[in-house]
Design a protein around this motif. Structure first.
Motif, mmCIF file in Angstrom:
data_model
loop_
_atom_site.group_PDB
_atom_site.id
_atom_site.type_symbol
_atom_site.label_atom_id
_atom_site.label_comp_id
_atom_site.label_asym_id
_atom_site.label_seq_id
_atom_site.Cartn_x
_atom_site.Cartn_y
_atom_site.Cartn_z
ATOM 1 N N GLU A 419 3.291 5.271 2.838
ATOM 2 C CA GLU A 419 3.029 6.102 1.648
ATOM 3 C C GLU A 419 2.222 7.324 2.075
ATOM 4 O O GLU A 419 1.529 7.281 3.101
ATOM 5 N N ALA A 420 2.340 8.419 1.280
ATOM 6 C CA ALA A 420 1.584 9.638 1.596
ATOM 7 C C ALA A 420 0.271 9.582 0.828
ATOM 8 O O ALA A 420 0.237 9.232 -0.347
ATOM 9 N N ARG A 421 -0.818 9.887 1.510
ATOM 10 C CA ARG A 421 -2.151 9.921 0.860
ATOM 11 C C ARG A 421 -2.839 11.195 1.304
ATOM 12 O O ARG A 421 -3.430 11.246 2.380
ATOM 13 N N GLY A 422 -2.735 12.238 0.488
ATOM 14 C CA GLY A 422 -3.322 13.539 0.829
ATOM 15 C C GLY A 422 -2.701 14.058 2.119
ATOM 16 O O GLY A 422 -1.472 14.119 2.248
ATOM 17 N N ALA A 423 -3.557 14.374 3.086
ATOM 18 C CA ALA A 423 -3.057 14.920 4.348
ATOM 19 C C ALA A 423 -2.735 13.807 5.346
ATOM 20 O O ALA A 423 -2.522 14.074 6.524
ATOM 21 N N MET A 424 -2.727 12.549 4.869
ATOM 22 C CA MET A 424 -2.478 11.420 5.773
ATOM 23 C C MET A 424 -1.238 10.642 5.318
ATOM 24 O O MET A 424 -0.870 10.673 4.141
ATOM 25 N N PHE A 425 -0.656 9.904 6.283
ATOM 26 C CA PHE A 425 0.379 8.933 5.937
ATOM 27 C C PHE A 425 -0.211 7.552 6.177
ATOM 28 O O PHE A 425 -0.886 7.335 7.185
ATOM 29 N N ARG A 426 0.049 6.647 5.239
ATOM 30 C CA ARG A 426 -0.475 5.280 5.396
ATOM 31 C C ARG A 426 0.662 4.305 5.663
ATOM 32 O O ARG A 426 1.678 4.314 4.960
ATOM 33 N N ILE A 427 0.462 3.472 6.694
ATOM 34 C CA ILE A 427 1.433 2.417 6.994
ATOM 35 C C ILE A 427 0.762 1.111 6.574
ATOM 36 O O ILE A 427 -0.347 0.804 7.025
ATOM 37 N N ASN A 428 1.421 0.356 5.678
ATOM 38 C CA ASN A 428 0.853 -0.903 5.173
ATOM 39 C C ASN A 428 1.593 -2.112 5.736
ATOM 40 O O ASN A 428 2.827 -2.082 5.855
ATOM 41 N N VAL A 429 0.826 -3.150 6.061
ATOM 42 C CA VAL A 429 1.438 -4.433 6.471
ATOM 43 C C VAL A 429 0.824 -5.500 5.572
ATOM 44 O O VAL A 429 -0.372 -5.766 5.650
ATOM 45 N N ARG A 430 1.661 -6.068 4.704
ATOM 46 C CA ARG A 430 1.123 -7.011 3.714
ATOM 47 C C ARG A 430 1.612 -8.432 3.966
ATOM 48 O O ARG A 430 2.771 -8.653 4.278
ATOM 49 N N ASP A 431 0.703 -9.398 3.857
ATOM 50 C CA ASP A 431 1.125 -10.802 3.988
ATOM 51 C C ASP A 431 0.627 -11.595 2.780
ATOM 52 O O ASP A 431 -0.200 -11.113 2.003
ATOM 53 N N ASP A 432 1.185 -12.829 2.636
ATOM 54 C CA ASP A 432 0.759 -13.685 1.527
ATOM 55 C C ASP A 432 -0.142 -14.800 2.036
ATOM 56 O O ASP A 432 -0.141 -15.907 1.492
ATOM 57 N N GLY A 433 -0.889 -14.509 3.090
ATOM 58 C CA GLY A 433 -1.761 -15.515 3.710
ATOM 59 C C GLY A 433 -3.014 -15.800 2.892
ATOM 60 O O GLY A 433 -3.104 -15.433 1.710
ATOM 61 N N PRO A 434 -4.010 -16.410 3.536
ATOM 62 C CA PRO A 434 -5.203 -16.862 2.805
ATOM 63 C C PRO A 434 -6.161 -15.735 2.418
ATOM 64 O O PRO A 434 -7.104 -15.972 1.657
ATOM 65 N N PHE A 492 -3.157 -4.898 5.573
ATOM 66 C CA PHE A 492 -3.805 -4.085 6.603
ATOM 67 C C PHE A 492 -3.098 -2.738 6.609
ATOM 68 O O PHE A 492 -1.884 -2.670 6.421
ATOM 69 N N TRP A 493 -3.870 -1.651 6.791
ATOM 70 C CA TRP A 493 -3.242 -0.331 6.773
ATOM 71 C C TRP A 493 -3.764 0.571 7.888
ATOM 72 O O TRP A 493 -4.877 0.361 8.394
ATOM 73 N N ILE A 494 -2.917 1.517 8.251
ATOM 74 C CA ILE A 494 -3.301 2.525 9.251
ATOM 75 C C ILE A 494 -3.038 3.885 8.599
ATOM 76 O O ILE A 494 -1.944 4.126 8.097
ATOM 77 N N ASP A 495 -4.054 4.753 8.586
ATOM 78 C CA ASP A 495 -3.859 6.128 8.093
ATOM 79 C C ASP A 495 -3.768 7.052 9.302
ATOM 80 O O ASP A 495 -4.659 7.040 10.152
#
Ligand code: ADP
Length: 499
Positions: A419-434, A492-495
């Motif tokens: 996803e785009a967030r201002g001047a950054m791009f965010r890469i998300n990794v989502r899990d259904d863990g604890p 978890f995300w990386i911008d």
């Protein structure tokens, strides 16, 4: 006379010097006295006239004053007739005569006494204070001079005010030599000052020259600044220092200078270097035999698997998976040491974000299969590009994806999207863990930190993966973080800055 009391006044009349009779005038007593006494005086005095024991006239309006002593009574005898005139001041009159003066005198007296007491107290307190100040100044001077750290303070014009004994010993200049001088540059590395000026100019978005601003801008903005520098002794030799600069303020909050507390970190640096060297040597020495063990195990389990007894095969498989874990751990340690020593190469190039994310997900497919997971990757717009070293980026993504796989419930799904967030791009990794326990969150990216560090923990790992990931991402001018709710998974995300 016709029901009211009156008196008659006779005036003899003369005509050309001869008596010619009287003019008589009748005056009603009531209205005569009323005219004279009822109005103004009635407010102040109560006047009554008695004749023969009977009240003849009274102008009673206001109440008489309480005290009988203020009443005046006069008896007038006219031939054998007795008239009594009684005059009493009214309450109104008594009140109007009461002066505010005594009250004022009392208040003024109290005020003077209070002021006198206050000034005595002030004198006493200021004497005590100056005694206390002298004592605490002596104490401060003692602390500064005997401090093991170098203490250097400058005034708002950047002239040296304090240069303690440790500073004299470490730098080789005497206090007398530098006090009052703008001497900071003589014990700093010129190249380092230039580099910091450029770095600060970028950070603050304005031109910062290699002058005092380098040391004061951040402390003024943040309250203090902690930074490593190289100091140059009078004899030209150099040593690394850790400098903490804080602004000094007077009682009114105005800047009265800056205080630098400096620690010589030569020894700490040397220890760090030795430790790194030791770990690097040990890791290298471990990796070589381990590679050969892993190779041999792979060979036996591959080519000779059919001829192995099941029990032997099981044991060899356990040995192989432990070998893999050891290998990963050694690689992580070597990565950290290489990175810390500035020996890790980053080949940064501008690449389409979607492409590198896809590559990372594909490289991790084996892991997903092992845990029986589906990875759902949402395509990201073609034109989104980032400046990264693809290998390092894939290594970071591999850590996030393998964690998501490790902590997901079996048969679950890991979602990846951008996803785009201002001047950054965010890469998300989502899990259904604890999810991440509250009390562990702050330590998430520290070296060797694991939420479950017990010897009986189910999941393998070193606790180094996220630490390395953060260092790599920050090196590529990005940020890494996570959002998590216990029991409801983690994202978890990386911008990364848009390129
Ligand atoms: P490790 O090699 O132990 O996985 P990491 O640095 O990658 O090391 O992770 C550190 C710790 O953070 C893990 O041991 C685990 O406790 C926690 N953690 C990481 N990712 C997740 C996740 N997706 N869900 C729950 N906990 C996680």
């Amino acid at each position: 006379m016709q029901g009211y009391t009156a008196f008659i006044a006779y005036l003899p009349v003369q005509n050309q010097g001869n008596f010619d009779g009287f003019i008589a005038g009748v005056f009603a007593v009531e209205s005569f006295l009323d005219n004279a006494l009822r109005t103004e005086p009635a407010r102040d005095y109560q006047i009554s006239i008695n004749f023969d024991g009977k009240q003849y006239y009274s102008n009673a309006q206001g109440e008489p004053a309480a005290a009988e002593s203020w009443t005046t009574e006069r008896v007038i005898r006219l031939q054998d007739q007795v008239w009594t005139v009684r005059i009493a001041p009214t309450r109104f009159f008594v009140a109007s005569q009461e002066s505010a003066l005594p009250g004022m005198v009392l208040a003024a007296g109290l005020l003077v006494a209070a002021l006198a007491a206050l000034s005595v107290r002030y004198i006493l307190i200021s004497r005590l204070k100056s005694a206390h100040l002298a004592k605490s100044l002596a104490l401060n001077a003692g602390i500064i001079s005997s401090s093991a750290h170098l203490v250097i303070a400058i005034d708002p014009q950047y002239r040296i005010m304090i240069f303690n004994k440790a500073a004299e010993a470490a730098l080789g200049y005497s206090t007398a030599e530098v006090t009052g001088r703008r001497a900071i540059p003589i014990f700093m590395d010129a190249g380092e000052l230039q580099a910091r000026a450029q770095e600060l100019s970028k950070e603050l978005g304005e031109t910062i020259v290699a002058g005092p601003d380098i040391f004061t801008r951040i402390p003024l903005r943040d309250g203090y600044e902690k930074r490593e520098w190289t100091f140059v002794r009078k004899n030209g030799s150099r040593f690394p220092v850790n400098v903490i600069i804080t602004p000094l303020r007077d009682d009114l909050g105005a800047i009265s200078g800056f205080l630098g507390v400096i620690e010589d970190i030569t020894l700490a640096r040397e220890m760090e270097r030795m430790k790194s060297e030791f770990t690097a040597v040990v890791s290298h020495e471990l990796r070589t035999p381990l590679t050969s063990i892993r190779g041999s195990l792979g060979l036996i389990l591959g080519a000779l698997a059919a001829s192995l007894q099941p029990k032997v095969r099981d044991l060899l498989e356990i040995a192989q998976s432990n070998c893999e874990r050891l290998m990963l751990m050694i690689n992580d340690i070597l990565d950290i040491e290489k990175f810390s020593a500035g020996q890790m190469r980053f080949d940064v190039s501008v690449l389409p974000l979607g492409g590198v994310v896809l590559q990372a997900v594909e490289a991790n497919e084996g892991y997903a299969r092992k845990y029986n997971l589906r990875v759902d990757l949402a395509a990201c717009p073609q034109e989104w590009a980032v400046a990264v070293d693809p290998d390092r980026f894939i290594q970071v993504m591999a850590n996030l994806l393998s964690n998501a796989a490790k902590y997901s419930p079996p048969g679950g799904m890991v979602r990846v999207w951008c996803e785009a967030r201002g001047a950054m791009f965010r890469i998300n990794v989502r899990d259904d863990g604890p999810g991440i326990p509250e009390d562990f969150r702050a330590r998430m990216f520290e070296k060797f930190s694991q939420a479950d560090s017990s010897a009986t923990r189910e999941k393998g790992g070193t606790g180094l993966g996220l630490h390395i990931a953060r260092r790599f991402v920050e090196h590529m001018h990005g940020r890494i973080g996570f959002d998590s709710e216990v029991g409801h998974g983690s994202t978890f995300w990386i911008d990364l800055p848009a390129a």
